[in-house]
Every structure is written in structure tokens, then in C-alpha cells.
Scaffold this motif. Structure first.
Motif, PDB file in Angstrom:
ATOM      1  N   TYR A 168       0.917  -1.335   0.045  1.00 60.71           N
ATOM      2  CA  TYR A 168      -0.178  -0.006  -0.008  1.00 60.71           C
ATOM      3  C   TYR A 168       0.896   1.155  -0.249  1.00 60.71           C
ATOM      4  N   PHE A 169       1.900   1.346   0.889  1.00 55.32           N
ATOM      5  CA  PHE A 169       2.641   2.574   1.151  1.00 55.32           C
ATOM      6  C   PHE A 169       3.665   2.757  -0.324  1.00 55.32           C
ATOM      7  N   TYR A 170       4.048   1.641  -0.854  1.00 58.31           N
ATOM      8  CA  TYR A 170       4.570   1.752  -2.174  1.00 58.31           C
ATOM      9  C   TYR A 170       3.947   2.320  -3.120  1.00 58.31           C
ATOM     10  N   SER A 171       2.574   2.364  -3.334  1.00 59.72           N
ATOM     11  CA  SER A 171       1.994   2.636  -4.379  1.00 59.72           C
ATOM     12  C   SER A 171       1.424   4.202  -3.883  1.00 59.72           C
ATOM     13  N   LEU A 172       1.415   4.628  -2.705  1.00 59.77           N
ATOM     14  CA  LEU A 172       0.793   5.850  -2.415  1.00 59.77           C
ATOM     15  C   LEU A 172       1.913   6.835  -2.640  1.00 59.77           C
ATOM     16  N   SER A 173       1.198   8.180  -3.019  1.00 59.85           N
ATOM     17  CA  SER A 173       2.136   9.007  -3.390  1.00 59.85           C
ATOM     18  C   SER A 173       1.556  10.466  -2.995  1.00 59.85           C
ATOM     19  N   THR A 174       0.882  10.537  -2.065  1.00 62.25           N
ATOM     20  CA  THR A 174       0.124  11.505  -1.437  1.00 62.25           C
ATOM     21  C   THR A 174       1.236  12.454  -0.485  1.00 62.25           C
ATOM     22  N   THR A 175       0.921  13.650  -0.100  1.00 64.35           N
ATOM     23  CA  THR A 175       1.582  14.481   0.833  1.00 64.35           C
ATOM     24  C   THR A 175       0.774  14.384   2.197  1.00 64.35           C
ATOM     25  N   ARG A 176      -0.406  14.208   2.390  1.00 67.01           N
ATOM     26  CA  ARG A 176      -1.241  14.207   3.666  1.00 67.01           C
ATOM     27  C   ARG A 176      -2.082  12.999   3.755  1.00 67.01           C
ATOM     28  N   PHE A 177      -2.908  12.600   2.901  1.00 71.04           N
ATOM     29  CA  PHE A 177      -3.848  11.452   2.849  1.00 71.04           C
ATOM     30  C   PHE A 177      -3.371  10.321   3.063  1.00 71.04           C
ATOM     31  N   VAL A 203      -5.053  14.922  10.193  1.00 70.89           N
ATOM     32  CA  VAL A 203      -5.762  14.787   8.838  1.00 70.89           C
ATOM     33  C   VAL A 203      -5.365  14.031   7.770  1.00 70.89           C
ATOM     34  N   GLY A 204      -6.309  12.956   7.320  1.00 72.21           N
ATOM     35  CA  GLY A 204      -5.668  12.231   6.512  1.00 72.21           C
ATOM     36  C   GLY A 204      -5.404  10.897   7.044  1.00 72.21           C
ATOM     37  N   SER A 332      -7.612 -12.275 -16.966  1.00 70.99           N
ATOM     38  CA  SER A 332      -7.319 -10.985 -16.510  1.00 70.99           C
ATOM     39  C   SER A 332      -6.771 -10.837 -14.979  1.00 70.99           C
ATOM     40  N   ARG A 333      -5.864 -10.082 -14.794  1.00 75.75           N
ATOM     41  CA  ARG A 333      -5.416 -10.008 -13.416  1.00 75.75           C
ATOM     42  C   ARG A 333      -6.224  -9.361 -12.411  1.00 75.75           C
ATOM     43  N   GLU A 334      -6.218 -10.015 -11.346  1.00 79.92           N
ATOM     44  CA  GLU A 334      -7.206  -9.354 -10.420  1.00 79.92           C
ATOM     45  C   GLU A 334      -6.626  -8.069  -9.511  1.00 79.92           C
ATOM     46  N   LEU A 335      -7.512  -7.282  -9.281  1.00 83.94           N
ATOM     47  CA  LEU A 335      -7.050  -6.062  -8.786  1.00 83.94           C
ATOM     48  C   LEU A 335      -6.866  -6.348  -7.233  1.00 83.94           C
ATOM     49  N   LYS A 336      -6.040  -5.705  -6.637  1.00 87.90           N
ATOM     50  CA  LYS A 336      -5.799  -5.694  -5.239  1.00 87.90           C
ATOM     51  C   LYS A 336      -6.465  -4.466  -4.100  1.00 87.90           C
ATOM     52  N   ARG A 337      -6.690  -4.798  -2.944  1.00 87.60           N
ATOM     53  CA  ARG A 337      -7.112  -3.913  -2.332  1.00 87.60           C
ATOM     54  C   ARG A 337      -6.168  -2.525  -1.993  1.00 87.60           C
ATOM     55  N   GLU A 338      -4.879  -3.028  -1.924  1.00 95.54           N
ATOM     56  CA  GLU A 338      -3.847  -2.066  -1.397  1.00 95.54           C
ATOM     57  C   GLU A 338      -3.517  -1.126  -2.559  1.00 95.54           C
ATOM     58  N   ASP A 339      -3.754  -1.736  -3.976  1.00 94.67           N
ATOM     59  CA  ASP A 339      -3.546  -0.799  -5.051  1.00 94.67           C
ATOM     60  C   ASP A 339      -4.753   0.174  -5.241  1.00 94.67           C
ATOM     61  N   ILE A 340      -5.975  -0.166  -4.868  1.00 90.58           N
ATOM     62  CA  ILE A 340      -7.226   0.611  -5.173  1.00 90.58           C
ATOM     63  C   ILE A 340      -7.195   1.731  -4.153  1.00 90.58           C
ATOM     64  N   ILE A 341      -6.700   1.284  -2.840  1.00 92.30           N
ATOM     65  CA  ILE A 341      -6.965   2.478  -1.882  1.00 92.30           C
ATOM     66  C   ILE A 341      -5.856   3.343  -2.155  1.00 92.30           C
ATOM     67  N   ALA A 342      -4.623   3.022  -2.497  1.00 90.93           N
ATOM     68  CA  ALA A 342      -3.579   3.933  -2.737  1.00 90.93           C
ATOM     69  C   ALA A 342      -3.949   4.828  -4.016  1.00 90.93           C
ATOM     70  N   ALA A 343      -4.469   4.347  -4.921  1.00 87.58           N
ATOM     71  CA  ALA A 343      -4.985   4.983  -6.006  1.00 87.58           C
ATOM     72  C   ALA A 343      -6.215   5.982  -5.560  1.00 87.58           C
ATOM     73  N   PHE A 348      -8.202  11.321  -4.509  1.00 81.66           N
ATOM     74  CA  PHE A 348      -8.697  12.243  -3.690  1.00 81.66           C
ATOM     75  C   PHE A 348      -7.931  13.534  -3.403  1.00 81.66           C
ATOM     76  N   GLU A 349      -6.756  13.417  -2.999  1.00 85.63           N
ATOM     77  CA  GLU A 349      -5.945  14.381  -2.495  1.00 85.63           C
ATOM     78  C   GLU A 349      -5.650  15.714  -3.545  1.00 85.63           C
ATOM     79  N   SER A 350      -5.760  15.446  -4.946  1.00 87.50           N
ATOM     80  CA  SER A 350      -5.789  16.304  -5.830  1.00 87.50           C
ATOM     81  C   SER A 350      -7.013  16.893  -5.931  1.00 87.50           C
TER      82      SER A 350
END
Length: 437
Positions: A168-177, A203-204, A332-343, A348-350
Motif C-alpha cells: 500500500y505505502f509503495y503505491s501511495l504518492s500523497t503528501t497528507r492523505f 488529517v488524512g 485478466s489480472r485481479e485487482l488488489k485492495r492495496e492498489d485501489i486504496i492507494a490510487a 482524492f488529494e488532488s
């Protein structure tokens, strides 16, 4: 087991009763899941299976002295792992939990809810350490006890079906959330964790669970939360109360756009997830997600708890993203919860920054391309001229009003605002029309 072991549960045993043993019970198999704590290090969940032969009194004392704080279940089924040389016991009879343990164990509180804290950077990790040291996080309103553990203290890998913090953290690129994570394999409600601790969290901050026991939807409806569902809530603070009603629409939009982005990134077929006003997510005519946003006002701020439930890998109770992907393309590849919440948080932040600076109007065009209702004809209720009874009329939905309700136009060209009646499960049944000047 060492004396420093902390029981987590559940515990079960297989036993037989024989009056020849002075009221004793032969425990054929005993299974215990527990977590070991040595030098503040949390160990992997373990299981012990062994056979013991105690009198009922001795067994009761063992349970009470060693394994406090758990509820037990008993069974008289034959254990597949029990020794083959056990003597036959002809006087077999049921032996209830209260009989073997007495009322003391029945009244013990359940094990505390495990909350694991993790941070994207050292700054969030320091906050997590402070929250743990000060015993800040609580669920007193639920009557629950919590045990807070830092992710850095866990030295064993997670199970395959548990949330992967590092991914999850690897895919996360936010500054706050999303940068301070509270994770639990199982808890009552992620929304309760955020809402009851909102004032003490940055916050976040986000709470994620694999399973919710008391997930909540709109108007106190229960949201089913099985494994495979993405379940999370996060904290927001706002000062302008006029903007709060539109925040749920920003959350909905961020999720639909995040799913689109993940499908492109992973090379999967497109998933046309749409927004059903005010806070549901639909795919192929079936509900796959929902958003719950609540707020309290104190110290001149609105403390908002936004919760999301999204069916990613659970086909029940309706359908899920991965099931639809497999129908479209079995390879098809399955989607992962970690990728979706990071995306989601990346989107959301933008969107949130645009929302604060320019209002929801700056996001409306994109929102209307994603929702289900432009040009939709709906039946509304209105007062007759003498105000004695409600009459039904048909109107056409145009968009949203400045207050966040549905904007519609009557067949004679009059603009109106549509409100739910507050009684119907479906917002589009029982709509009440209010004329706009």
C-alpha cells in the motif's frame, strides 16, 4: 507456553466425560490461537494442538488462571488427532462451557481489538509511536478495549488474505492523505475508530480492516463486510460548513476515477463503475460500494469521518470488481485492495485541493460523466393546491443544487430541488419537490 503469552483466541477443545473419573473430563484435543509477546515484539499467530487429561476442577482452574479474557466453545466430536489408545468412555454426555469453566469465564470480557499503526515516512511513524505511548486510541463508546501495536514491532509476514501494508505505502504518492495507517484484521467498524478519535488524529489518517463486524451504511443501515471487501475510513477537517455536504461527492468521484486509473495501469478491462446519488457505487446495475460521511462540529471545525466499502474480491452479497473482470476476460489480472486504496488517495488529494480552492463546481463536469442520473425522469411528490394531500408528478434531473440536493425541471419548465423523504431505503423513491425561486 511461556507465562508471558497473551491469549487472543479463539479456543476450542474436544472432550469426553466419564463418571468413573470422579466427574472428570478427558480433553482429547485442545486448540489455542495466541500471540506471543517477548520484549514488545508481536509474534505470528500460532496454534498448539495437544492432549491432556485433567479432572474438571483442574481444567477449570487452568483455564481461569492462564487464559483469561476469552470465550470458549466446546464440542464432543471425535478428534482426528486424538491418540488411538484412549480408553473407551461409555458414559458419554454433553459438557457445556459453563459446566467446565463456571460463570467466571462466561463473564470475562472478550479479547481487545488489535490496532496496528504504520507510517509512510518517519514523520508518521513518530506520530504512531506517540499514539501508542499515550494510549490515545480508544473505542469507549463501543465498550471495546484496544491493543495498539506498531508495524515496526511485527517481525512475521502477514497471511495471504490480510492487508499488505508495504504494498500500500509503495503505491501511495500523497503528501497528507493516507500516510498514517491504522490496520486491524477484524474490528467492529473502521468508521468508529476514526470518528471516536478524530480530534487526536492527523488529517488524512486512515483505518483499514479485513473484516468489519458492525459496518454502517446510510441511515444506520448495516453494511455487509466480508473478506475481500475494501473497508476503510479516513479523517478530514473543514471550517466552511457550506462545503461539507459536497464532500461525499468528491469521495465518490475519487473512487470511480481511481478504479479507472488502476485498470489502465494493470492492463485490465475497463470497469464502468458509476455513481448513484448520493453515495452508492454501481457496476453493471448492481451495487458494489458505498460511502458514508459523518461530521461533528467543535472548536470552530468540522471533524469529518469518511468511510468507504468496495467489493473487490467478494462476490457476495451482490458482485465484485474481480468477478466482473473474470467474466469479461478469464485471463485478466485481479485487482488488489492495496492498489485501489492507494490510487484512491492519490486521486482524492488532488480533487480535494481543487474542491477547497474552487468549490465543487470545478469538479461537476467530471462528476456528471460518472453518475447515473443526467436526464433521468423520476416521480416526485408534491402538495396539492389545497395542501391537503400529496400528488405525484414527473420531473427530469438536471444536476445538483448549491446545497447538494438534486436539481430538476418540471415539464412546464419550473426548476426545483428534490429531497428524499427520509423513510425510503432507495433515495429515488419518495422524493419530495421544493420549488426554487
Amino acid at each position: 507456553m511461556s507465562s508471558g503469552a497473551t491469549v487472543w483466541g479463539p479456543v476450542s477443545w474436544l472432550m469426553r466425560f466419564d463418571s468413573r473419573y470422579s466427574g472428570g473430563a478427558l480433553v482429547e484435543q485442545f486448540e489455542l490461537e495466541f500471540k506471543l509477546r517477548n520484549n514488545s515484539t508481536l509474534g505470528v499467530l500460532s496454534r498448539e494442538i495437544f492432549s491432556i487429561n485433567f479432572s474438571a476442577f483442574e481444567f477449570q482452574q487452568l483455564m481461569i488462571s492462564k487464559f483469561k479474557g476469552i470465550f470458549f466453545t466446546a464440542s464432543r466430536q471425535k478428534s482426528p488427532n486424538s491418540p488411538s489408545n484412549l480408553p473407551p468412555l461409555p458414559y458419554l454426555k454433553p459438557f457445556s462451557t459453563s459446566q467446565i469453566l463456571g460463570t467466571k469465564m462466561e463473564s470475562e470480557a472478550p479479547a481487545p481489538t488489535l490496532l496496528l499503526l504504520a507510517g509512510k515516512s518517519n514523520e508518521e511513524k513518530d506520530v504512531a509511536k506517540i499514539l501508542q505511548d499515550n494510549n490515545t486510541l480508544q473505542l469507549h463508546k463501543n465498550g471495546e478495549q484496544v491493543e495498539v501495536v506498531l508495524h515496526s514491532q511485527v517481525q512475521t509476514p502477514f497471511k495471504d488474505d490480510e492487508f499488505r501494508v508495504e504494498e500500500y505505502f509503495y503505491s501511495l504518492s500523497t503528501t497528507r492523505f493516507g500516510r498514517l495507517l491504522i490496520y486491524s484484521p477484524k474490528l467492529s467498524s473502521t468508521h468508529d475508530v476514526i470518528s471516536q478519535n478524530n480530534s487526536d488524529l492527523p488529517v488524512g489518517s486512515v483505518c483499514v480492516a479485513d473484516v468489519q463486524l458492525k459496518g454502517r451504511g446510510r441511515t444506520s443501515n448495516v453494511w455487509l463486510s466480508p473478506k475481500g471487501c475494501l473497508l476503510f475510513s479516513f479523517s478530514i477537517q473543514m471550517e466552511d460548513g457550506r462545503m461539507v455536504p459536497h464532500l461525499q461527492y468528491v469521495v465518490c468521484l475519487a473512487m470511480t476515477e481511481a478504479i479507472k486509473a488502476i485498470c489502465v495501469e494493470k492492463g485490465t478491462p475497463h470497469l464502468d463503475v458509476r455513481i448513484k446519488w448520493p453515495n452508492d457505487l454501481y457496476l453493471g446495475g448492481l451495487k458494489v460500494g458505498g460511502i458514508l460521511s459523518t461530521s461533528v462540529y467543535r472548536s470552530k471545525k468540522f471533524y469529518i469521518s469518511a468511510g468507504v466499502g468496495l467489493n473487490v474480491g467478494n462476490e457476495k452479497p451482490t458482485t465484485c470488481l474481480n468477478a466482473v473482470l473474470k467474466r469479461v476476460n478469464p485471463l485478466s489480472r485481479e485487482l488488489k485492495r492495496e492498489d485501489i486504496i492507494a490510487a484512491f488517495f492519490n486521486k482524492f488529494e488532488s480533487f480535494y485541493d481543487v474542491f477547497l480552492e474552487q468549490g465543487f463546481q470545478a469538479l461537476e463536469e467530471l462528476y456528471y460523466t460518472t453518475w447515473l442520473h443526467s436526464g433521468q425522469r423520476v416521480i416526485v411528490q408534491d402538495r396539492s393546491d389545497d395542501q391537503d394531500q400529496l400528488v405525484e408528478n414527473v420531473v427530469t434531473i438536471q444536476g445538483l443544487t448549491s446545497s447538494g440536493y438534486l436539481l430538476a425541471i418540471t415539464d412546464d419548465g419550473q426548476m426545483c430541488e428534490l429531497h428524499p423523504d427520509g423513510n425510503s431505503f432507495d433515495f429515488f423513491k419518495g422524493l419530495i419537490k421544493r420549488k426554487l425561486s
